[in-house]
Design an enzyme around this catalytic site. Sequence first.
Site, mmCIF file in Angstrom:
data_model
loop_
_atom_site.group_PDB
_atom_site.id
_atom_site.type_symbol
_atom_site.label_atom_id
_atom_site.label_comp_id
_atom_site.label_asym_id
_atom_site.label_seq_id
_atom_site.Cartn_x
_atom_site.Cartn_y
_atom_site.Cartn_z
ATOM 1 C CD GLU A 1 36.512 54.939 22.146
ATOM 2 O OE1 GLU A 1 37.710 55.306 22.051
ATOM 3 O OE2 GLU A 1 35.904 54.890 23.230
ATOM 4 C CG ASP B 1 47.715 38.204 32.913
ATOM 5 O OD1 ASP B 1 48.158 37.150 32.448
ATOM 6 O OD2 ASP B 1 47.913 38.579 34.089
HETATM 7 C C1 NOJ Z 1 48.772 34.647 33.544
HETATM 8 C C2 NOJ Z 1 50.076 34.780 32.830
HETATM 9 O O1 NOJ Z 1 50.025 34.061 31.630
HETATM 10 C C3 NOJ Z 1 51.121 34.287 33.769
HETATM 11 O O2 NOJ Z 1 52.360 34.125 33.138
HETATM 12 C C4 NOJ Z 1 51.194 35.241 34.924
HETATM 13 O O3 NOJ Z 1 52.122 34.758 35.871
HETATM 14 C C5 NOJ Z 1 49.845 35.394 35.600
HETATM 15 N N1 NOJ Z 1 48.761 35.532 34.666
HETATM 16 C C6 NOJ Z 1 49.845 36.617 36.470
HETATM 17 O O4 NOJ Z 1 49.860 37.771 35.683
#
Ligand code: NOJ
Length: 591
Positions: A305, A240
């Site tokens: 790893e 993310d």
């Molecule tokens: C990207 C994620 O896909 C989204 O759903 C989220 O709100 C933001 N990052 C923050 O984590």
Amino acid sequence: MTMPSTAPDPELPATEVENGGEGELEETPAATRTPDQWWRSAVIYQIYPRSFADGDGDGIGDLPGITSRLDALVELGVDAVWLSPFYTSPQHDAGYDVADYCDVDPRFGTLQDFDSLLTRAHAEGLKVIVDLVPNHTSSDHRWFQEALASPEGSAERARYLFRDGRGPDGSQPPNNWQSVFGGQGWTRTTRPDGTPGQWYLHIFDSSQPDLDWTNPWVHEQFADILRFWLDRGVDGFRVDVAHGMAKAAGLPDYTPPAGTGSMGGGVTLAPEIEGHAAEDPATPPYWAQPGVHEIFREWHAVLEEYEGDRVLVAEAWVDPLEKLADWVRPDEMQQAFNFVYLETPWQAPALRSVIDESLAAFGGVGAPSTWVLSNHDVVRHASRLALTAENPQGAGIGPKSPGQPIPDIGLRRARAATALMLALPGSAYLYQGEELGLPEVIDLPDSARQDPTWFRTNGARYGRDGCRVPIPWEATAPGYGFNTSGESWLPQPGEWTRFARDTQLGVPGSTLELYRLALELRRSHGLGTGSVDWLPGYSEQVVAFRNGDVTVIANLGTTPVELPAGEVLVSSDALPEAVLLTDSTVWLHTL
Ligand code: NOJ
């Protein structure tokens, strides 16, 4: 009657672009890239757990629900699933606010439920990728709670980005950064004696404090988190905000230059979301900073790893593609979502360009291109491709949005776009429900909306709830078979009977059968590992290429296109009189 075909254009040259830069492999420093790695050509299906299948009937999907429906994904023909977060979380951002990275939220089940899911998926031949959320934690996370309870300047505070405020009494935020979800990107704390204290940075919601990735302690925690899930047997991680962890030294103010944010047609990114190359003066000091790459190299080594091929896929809103390619250099991540492709308008010249650029950019570093049209953050492509007004990513669409999509056109285009995408070499990502042709749900009641974007902009942006509605499995069951109780955390539209999986299964020409056939043929013809060989002689409004023994033609113009000789393998639309109508794609077997 045969409709006139589009006039051949002898000016258009035939060009060929190889996938994956296999010619580059000898030059790559790591011995970890081989042409047969599963993720190079995999079709990966995104499961958004709260909306996929609900085993306990509480209205929120869960891990046992997913396990019970895995056979449907095998039947669909995908290679892997990516699970959006199911970790312990107060759910202020639907689980992207993690309070414990190594446990399952009770709403979704238990660690044992996860292990059962993984075992079952592997037994069915499906790989499993889980989500890693390293830019921020939940404010409920023990790390943050300890930081709040610790003195300013303490080691606990150094896990996050606490700063003194500006102004004589520190009442102004430390800089002018805005939250992606709207409003300012800083929240002020209160000291134990009740007086106002330092501020902390949150690029997203105030319940999502940003970690300080200059702190080695943070690096150690995340290496352990990776190992925790790798030890359980996961096949990789979707990372993310993989363009956001490193911030420019000194956290300087940032004002987006006027006019940034537009992708030049159809879709516009909110300026604070768009990432730019770090040396570009328009680069926000919190996106795409060079420091992120060191983190990826560490994680690459952690994956090494473990036996077998594992994948890190970057959720990085970075353009241009040449810059994004840095995320998938041989010792960094394996894949990055191709959001430039996702945001390309439904126009043939733009699509040809982005395909060429994608294969060249990713191939240049020995990585496969990825292709993606929908996910849980964007307007579903069955609606997005028929919008008639600019729609900033993250804004969503609701009843009052300009340029409302025309459903029939949207579905036609979505089917054609998917058929085009699945013929491309590389790895493709699908988002749950797109195989049913689901549109965005536009008319959710305001009272049902849950996206923090909606609240933080006081309803100015609808946000992403419209693509997150629980999906329909059975036309006549309660909740369309999402569960047996009929409860649903977001209301399902009354007219989704026609989209239900059991309405479409086995029905020739249904969207579900289109996906199944295309996935089967993609596999049997090796399209994922092939190449794009542009075909000359078609109009500007047509995307036409060969990939191995398959000829792919997508007609984005208004003039019907006469089909060349060859056996029709799959078509996104009926082919009356052997012509390809507007907004449709065909695959032909050609020798
Ligand atoms: C990207 C994620 O896909 C989204 O759903 C989220 O709100 C933001 N990052 C923050 O984590």
